[in-house]
Design an enzyme around this catalytic site. Sequence first.
Site, PDB file in Angstrom:
ATOM      1  N   SER A  97       3.169   9.799   1.579  1.00  0.00           N
ATOM      2  CA  SER A  97       4.279   8.855   1.584  1.00  0.00           C
ATOM      3  C   SER A  97       4.670   8.489   3.020  1.00  0.00           C
ATOM      4  CB  SER A  97       5.451   9.442   0.786  1.00  0.00           C
ATOM      5  OG  SER A  97       6.399   8.458   0.470  1.00  0.00           O
ATOM      6  N   ASP A 229       2.355   4.822  -9.499  1.00  0.00           N
ATOM      7  CA  ASP A 229       3.283   5.169  -8.421  1.00  0.00           C
ATOM      8  C   ASP A 229       4.444   4.167  -8.457  1.00  0.00           C
ATOM      9  OD1 ASP A 229       4.614   5.520  -5.946  1.00  0.00           O
ATOM     10  OD2 ASP A 229       2.776   6.266  -5.018  1.00  0.00           O
ATOM     11  N   HIS A 258       3.919   9.073  -7.896  1.00  0.00           N
ATOM     12  CA  HIS A 258       4.029   9.194  -6.444  1.00  0.00           C
ATOM     13  C   HIS A 258       3.857  10.639  -5.996  1.00  0.00           C
ATOM     14  CE1 HIS A 258       5.148   7.866  -2.457  1.00  0.00           C
ATOM     15  NE2 HIS A 258       6.116   8.768  -2.397  1.00  0.00           N
TER      16      HIS A 258
END
Length: 278
Positions: A97, A229, A258
């Site tokens: 991320s 995601d 995610h």
Amino acid sequence: MAYVTTKDGVEIFYKDWGPKDAQPIVFHHGWPLSSDDWDAQMLFFLSKGYRVVAHDRRGHGRSEQVSDGHDMDHYAADASAVMEHLDLRNAVHIGHSTGGGQVAAYVARYGIPQGRVAKAVLVSAVPPIMISTDRYPDGLSVEVFDGFRAALAANRAQFFRDVAAGPFYGYNREGAEVSVPVIDNWWRQGMMGSAKAHYEGIKAFSETDQTDDLKAITVPTLVLHGDDDQVVPYKHAGVLQAEILPNATLKIYEGYPHGMLTTHADVLNPDLLAFVQA
């Protein structure tokens, strides 16, 4: 507890486990978490004989809660301070991320120029940029991130609970197997950090155009993303990363969220190991 002091005087916490003569695998965590989010991967690679390293981003986890520097430039410089302190070479850098943005910035600006990096991995990562721009018109509206900032400022504890219990791990999907301890651990990590760092970090992970960073990463790079995601849409992130990176391999996981490094560590960890050993 181990700390390194950056050039601008910030104390950065890091972990350094395993044989010091083994190849280093370095992990970069996402927003608003800490190096603890890599427990499953660090223990896995440690069991395979690797040296595993991770640090808490400034304002996050156990690192110093400073007022300034909550941007990708400082994130990359702080990562470099840890790598230089430990003199890590031939390292594989893995970022999730926002940590993927940190990896891109570090590897492009410090790691490759200093000859320290062997490979890189971007997992559910934010580059090239999350918001809609003239260059990337299919990005998300800035109002989405304004909503994040408003929710964080109004009730950070509730906002973090809602993120972890909902889209981050896909727990809002019908039939999802919800793990309350996983939600609690996400919340714990988030609440350890600074509200100011988290608030300003939203701009860092959503509005930083890292196209040039991606173009500069010439080492083999693995791009992993889930097609469910809900936080960082894969078509605007992972797919574009693979197109921009000079030496990329892309893998999309059907139905993965995610936070797939946690929910599907049994699948992701062997895939990461295979790339490292290739």
